[in-house]
Every structure is written in C-alpha cells, then in structure tokens.
Design a protein around this motif. Structure first.
Motif, mmCIF file in Angstrom:
data_model
loop_
_atom_site.group_PDB
_atom_site.id
_atom_site.type_symbol
_atom_site.label_atom_id
_atom_site.label_comp_id
_atom_site.label_asym_id
_atom_site.label_seq_id
_atom_site.Cartn_x
_atom_site.Cartn_y
_atom_site.Cartn_z
ATOM 1 N N LEU A 113 -19.026 -21.840 17.446
ATOM 2 C CA LEU A 113 -18.650 -20.866 18.472
ATOM 3 C C LEU A 113 -17.167 -20.552 18.423
ATOM 4 O O LEU A 113 -16.750 -19.391 18.642
ATOM 5 C CB LEU A 113 -19.035 -21.399 19.862
ATOM 6 C CG LEU A 113 -20.538 -21.410 20.188
ATOM 7 C CD1 LEU A 113 -20.769 -22.093 21.537
ATOM 8 C CD2 LEU A 113 -21.097 -19.988 20.218
ATOM 9 N N ASN A 159 -18.715 -13.280 26.440
ATOM 10 C CA ASN A 159 -19.987 -14.004 26.330
ATOM 11 C C ASN A 159 -19.847 -15.260 25.478
ATOM 12 O O ASN A 159 -20.419 -16.322 25.798
ATOM 13 C CB ASN A 159 -21.054 -13.078 25.759
ATOM 14 C CG ASN A 159 -21.434 -11.967 26.725
ATOM 15 O OD1 ASN A 159 -21.323 -12.137 27.946
ATOM 16 N ND2 ASN A 159 -21.865 -10.819 26.205
ATOM 17 N N GLU A 163 -20.461 -18.964 26.669
ATOM 18 C CA GLU A 163 -21.352 -19.886 25.956
ATOM 19 C C GLU A 163 -20.607 -21.171 25.588
ATOM 20 O O GLU A 163 -21.156 -22.286 25.684
ATOM 21 C CB GLU A 163 -21.917 -19.205 24.728
ATOM 22 C CG GLU A 163 -22.979 -20.050 24.032
ATOM 23 C CD GLU A 163 -23.577 -19.310 22.831
ATOM 24 O OE1 GLU A 163 -24.453 -19.933 22.173
ATOM 25 O OE2 GLU A 163 -23.178 -18.166 22.583
ATOM 26 N N SER A 166 -20.453 -23.333 28.567
ATOM 27 C CA SER A 166 -21.687 -24.090 28.806
ATOM 28 C C SER A 166 -21.784 -25.299 27.893
ATOM 29 O O SER A 166 -22.243 -26.379 28.303
ATOM 30 C CB SER A 166 -22.889 -23.160 28.636
ATOM 31 O OG SER A 166 -22.971 -22.718 27.285
#
Length: 651
Positions: A113, A159, A163, A166
């Motif tokens: 990510l 986004n 993410e 999270s």
C-alpha cells in the motif's frame, strides 16, 4: 563443610533464599521482556499511525490549496504545494521505516500500500504544475483538469490512505494480541518457576530437617527408655555438631546412672537383707498390709499363728489368713479398735487369744500406719503417697499365765483364810456379847477394833473370791441362764444403802427406770452398782448428793448406768490407774483405812464380759460421774399354752 547445627540450619535457609532469588530473577526477566515488546509495538504502531495521519493531512491540504487556487485565492498555493510535498514524503518515509521494523504478518500488505501510495502521489504531483499554470492563465481549463484528473487522483490517494489506516488498526490489534499472549506466557512461566521452586524448597527442607532432627529423635527415644529404667540405652550419633556433643554427654550420663543404680541396688539389697534379718529375729508375729488390705510381709512367728508360709500368704487379705472365724472376728475387731485410736492414745491395746499346739496363747495387738511420700509437691502428694498398715502381735502368754497363777493363788489363799477368819469372827462376837463374862471398857475397845479389822479382812476375801469367779469361765453358764428385773433390783439396793448414806448425812437420789427384764445375773448388776455407790459414799463429804440413773436402749440392747456424786473428785493423772487391781486413790489427809482397790477392777471385769465399757468424768473438787455401758439382751415374757415363758427380744 556443614559440620555444625548452625551451618546446617543456615544451609536450609540458604537454599530457600537461592530459590527466591531465582524466582525473582525469572520474574524480572519475564516482565522486562513484556515491557520491551509492549513498548516497541506501541512505538511502531504509533509511528505508523502518525505517519499515515500526516500523509492524509498533506493530501487534504493539497486539495484545499487547489480549490482556493480555482477560487482566485491562490497567492499562497505554491508555498503550500511545496511544503506539503516535503511533509508527505517525510511521513511516507516514516511509515516505510515503521513497516520495515514490524514483525506483523500484515507488513507485506502495508508495504504494498505504501508503494501504491508513492506511485499515486507521484502521478498526482506530475499534474500539479500543469494545474497551477492553467489556473493563472485559463481558470476554466484548470477546473476541467481538476475535475477530470486531480479530483479522482485525490480520491484515490485518500482511499489508499484510509485503507492503510485500516491496516494500521489491524496491526495495532495484532500487537495487542501479541502483548496479551506474551503476558499470559510470562504469568504461566512465573507460576511454573514458583511451583518448581516450592517443590525443590520443600524437598530440600525436608531432607535437611530430617538429617538434622534424626539424632534428636534418637535422643528422645533414649531419654524415654532412660525414664522407663533402661539404663543401658545409648545414642549412636556420627555427626560432629552440637547434637553429637549432646549425645556424647547423654551417653556419659547414662553410664554414670547405671553405675549409680548398681551401687544403689547393692545398697538396697543390703538394707533389705538387714531389714529382713531384723524382722525374722523378732519373736513376736508381725504382719504388713498395703493400702488395699493385702499382705506384703510376714515373719516366721506370724507363720506359726496363721498356719501359712510367707510365699503362700503373700498377697492375701486378712480374711484368708485366719481360718478360725472366732479368731478372725477378734483380730478384725482388735484392728478396727487399734486403728480408730492413735497408738499414743491407746491405754490398753486389745488382746486376742489363739490356740496353738494345745496351748492357749495371748497376744496384745498393736496397729501402726506407715505413710511414705515420694514428693513434697502439694499437687503430687495424693498420687505419690503410699500407705501400709503394720499389725504387731505382742506375745503376753507368759504374763497371762503369771496373772492366772496369781489369781489362782489369791483365790486359794482367800478360800483357806475364809474358814479360820469365820472362827475368829465368831469368837470376837462371843466376846463382844460378854457370853464368857463381863469386860471392861479397854477390853471392849480391843474387841471392837478386832471385829472391824476382821470385817475388813472378810470383805477383802469376798472381793478376791468374787473377782476370781469373774475371771474364770464358770460364770458363762450362769450369765446365760439368769435374769434380772432392772427397776426392782436397783430399788432394793438403794433401800439397803439408804441408812448408810443417812448416817453420813448424804442424799442418795434414784431416778426410777422402766421395768425391764434383762438376761444377766442380778449379782452382776448389784456388784456394779454397789461398788460405785460405795466409792461415792466413801469420797463424798457430808451434805453431798449421789445420784443413780439407769436407762435401757431397746433398739441397741444397751444398758446405761450413771452414778454421779459431788465428792472430792479424781485427779486427771489417776483416772486411768484407778481401774487396775489393788490401786487406791485417797486424800493425803484421810486417816481412815480405805478399801483394798478391787471395786473398780470388778466393775471393769463385769463390763468387759458384756462387751461394754466404763467411762469417767471427774475433776478435783467438782465430783465424779461414772457411766457403765453394757450390751444386755432384753427378755420378753411370752405366754405359750397357758404358761409364761421368757424369750430374748434380740433373738
């Protein structure tokens, strides 16, 4: 190494201290590791979250600056673009470092990510210069570029950042689970180490305590054996500590006690042999009973009167020693009498007769209590006191035989004196009656004096013969068959003595008693009363009073005769002596010849025949009171077939 008791005890405590130290060290290590894991996890997660938040803020501020630039307020937009660009890259670098240090299974995904975020940020940065240039020249084209390109790229960055947030939350939760697991493992480890330390400490303490106390148990057992009398008890202790020294001293003490006991036993044996020799040398029978009434010792003389050997008689009761019931009853009565009265107060100990080898033997019985207390502690006196009863038979057969010879001699001589004395009395009466001629005054005085002496001598002979008859067994048949009416006999006796009392100016009071027929000769009753009233007459001054009282107890079959006077009294030291034969107690200023001292002896002999006794209460100048108690059965007249017969009420 551990040669003393102190060192052994220190070794036991040292083991416990080492175990406590090991437990404390492991606990510190476990909690230190938990602290490091918790700290590093919190640092990594907080760093990642802060970096993610910083990148998100940079993206948002970049978008806000673009919107202000489209609104014509972009004077500072270029500075914001430059600052946020550097801030974003710094936050991205921190996030990559935090992800690289993480040991979580989400690290790869987080790194992916971050790479996507880096690429998206790079694409986003490539369109910013074009957007900035168009915003200055052609705002419409700039807005179209924003809507078509920058806004979707902004949403993509946002986004990706969300993410990533999270995943940071998941990483935080994973770190929390790891910390909880490590804390649980640390707790279990400390518990296991504690249990192992307790087990090792218990086993080690038990071993050390057992090795230390084993000699003490041996010493305790030996002391119990020593207390029980096993003086050969010894302690084998191989240790060189204080207990070994104590065991050595105990063995020395036991040896000294054994030697001392051997000396004492020899001394006791010698004393026992000496005592037995002394006891056996005593010619009089001797019996020793314990507190339970069982025979513990007797000499050879006692074997002769019991007919039993010592070995066979030992442990038997008194009833098992004498087969003759009469003799047993006499001995029991004598022992009860002797035991009831202290030995120093016994004026005349009881006498028993025993027939042995066709010879009647007489023994004076004495009883002594032997009390031994093995301790002086008041709380232990009752349990440590031992009592024996010594029964000693003093052989007085020789004295009885001499007394019998004396009595027989006196009786024979008295009987022989009676005939010539009668002749002399008759001659004196003839002279006094002047049947042979007239006598002058001097001759009358001589005859009267001779008559008085003859009467006195006749009374003496009469008393001697009476006492001799009482001491013989010939009176038993007479006593068994004769009866006496109490009131009638006493009334007649009082009437016969009243003139003599009147001549001496004395008052004789008789309190009439109930008429009772008694199983006894009238001679015995009158002899008792006459002797006591004669003594009262002799020792009571003129104007005195003598009282006669009799009472019969039907329930106990006991006759009580009481004679009181107001005479001169009897001294305390003479009150026991006056009941013996030929004993006279007269005032020092008395010039009249008294009796020969047989009256009270006769009363005593009669009282003994009826299992009775005579008591005296007197003091000098206060008179005297004689009380005679006799056990005499009552005779009740019963009419059978029209004839009156006499039966004993006690039968």
């Amino acid at each position: 190494m551990f040669t003393t008791l102190r060192a052994k005890l220190f070794a036991g405590f040292l083991l416990i201290l080492l175990l406590l130290l090991a437990l404390g060290g492991y606990s510190i290590f476990s909690f230190r590791s938990l602290e490091e894991i918790t700290s590093s996890g919190l640092d990594q997660n907080s760093e990642s979250i802060l970096a993610n938040l910083s990148m998100y803020e940079s993206i948002v501020r970049m978008n806000a600056a673009q919107l202000r630039l489209l609104a014509g307020e972009g004077s500072e937009a270029h500075a914001v673009f430059d600052d946020e660009k550097s801030q974003f890259y710094q936050a991205l670098e921190r996030a990559r470092r935090s992800a690289a240090l993480s040991e979580s299974e989400l690290r790869i995904r987080v790194e992916a990510l971050l790479n996507d975020l880096d690429i998206a940020w790079a694409d986003y940065q490539t369109h910013l210069p074009v957007f900035e240039a168009l915003a200055k020249r052609d705002p419409a084209k700039a807005r179209a570029l924003y809507n078509s390109t920058l806004s979707p790229e902004f949403d993509n960055l946002k986004n990706i950042n969300l993410e990533l947030s999270s995943f940071n939350v998941l990483a935080f939760r994973s770190g929390k689970s790891n910390v909880i697991a490590r804390a649980r493992n640390a707790t279990v480890g400390v518990l296991i180490v504690t249990l192992v330390a307790l087990l090792i400490g218990a086993i080690g303490s038990f071993v050390i305590a057992r090795r230390t106390t084993r000699p003490l148990r041996a010493l305790t057992d030996s002391l119990k054996g020593l207390e029980a009398g096993h003086l050969d008890a010894r302690i084998t202790v191989e240790s060189a500590d204080e207990i070994g020294d104590l065991a050595f001293e105990f063995n020395r003490l036991a040896e000294r006690l054994r030697v001392f006991e051997a000396l004492n036993v020899n001394e006791i044996v010698r004393e026992k042999q000496k005592s037995e020799a002394i006891i056996e040398s005593i010619d009089d029978p001797l019996l020793l009973f314990d507190a339970d009434g069982q025979l513990t010792l007797m000499n050879h003389a006692a074997e002769d009167i019991t007919g039993l050997m010592e070995q066979a008689a030992r442990g038997r009761a008194l009833r098992q020693l004498f087969r003759d019931k009469r003799l047993l009853k006499e001995v029991e009565t004598a022992i009860e009498h002797a035991a009831a009265i202290p030995q120093e107060e016994q004026s005349s100990p009881p006498i028993v007769s025993i027939m042995r080898k066709d010879r009647q033997r007489y023994f004076r019985l004495r009883v002594a209590r032997i009390v031994y207390r093995s301790t002086s502690t008041p709380a232990e006196i009752e349990t440590s006191t031992k009592i024996w009863v010594l029964v000693f038979f003093t052989d007085i057969t020789h004295f009885k035989e001499l007394d019998k010879l004396k009595s027989d001699f006196i009786a024979k001589v008295s009987h022989e004196f009676r005939t010539p004395l009668t002749s002399m009395t008759m001659a004196l009466d003839i002279l006094h009656a002047e049947m042979l001629g007239k006598m002058n005054i001097e001759q009358h005085d001589i005859v009267n004096t001779s008559r008085a002496d003859a009467e006195r001598l006749a009374k003496l002979i009469k008393d001697l013969l009476h006492l001799s008859r009482l001491e013989s067994a010939r009176q038993s048949a007479l006593a068994a068959s004769s009866t006496t009416q109490l009131h009638e006999s006493l009334s007649q006796l009082v009437r016969s003595l009243t003139p003599m009392y009147r001549d001496k100016q004395l008052t004789l009071d008789y309190e009439p008693s109930e008429e009772v027929v008694l199983r006894m000769p009238e001679e015995h009753l009158t002899s008792i009363t006459t002797n006591l009233l004669s003594n009262a007459l002799m020792h009571t001054p003129a104007a005195g009073t003598v009282t006669l009282h009799s009472e019969y107890d039907h329930e106990r079959a006991t006759l009580v005769i009481t004679i009181s006077d107001t005479g001169i009294g009897i001294a305390t030291e003479d009150q026991n002596r006056i009941f013996e034969k030929f004993v006279q107690v007269k005032p020092t200023d008395s010039s009249t010849p008294g009796s020969v001292g047989l009256g009270l002896a006769i009363v005593t002999e009669i009282a003994a025949r009826y299992q009775g006794k005579i008591e005296l209460q007197s003091a000098i100048g206060e008179g005297s009171t004689f009380t005679v108690k006799l056990i005499v059965p009552e005779v009740v007249p019963v009419e059978v077939n029209g004839e009156t017969d006499l039966f004993d009420a006690s039968a």
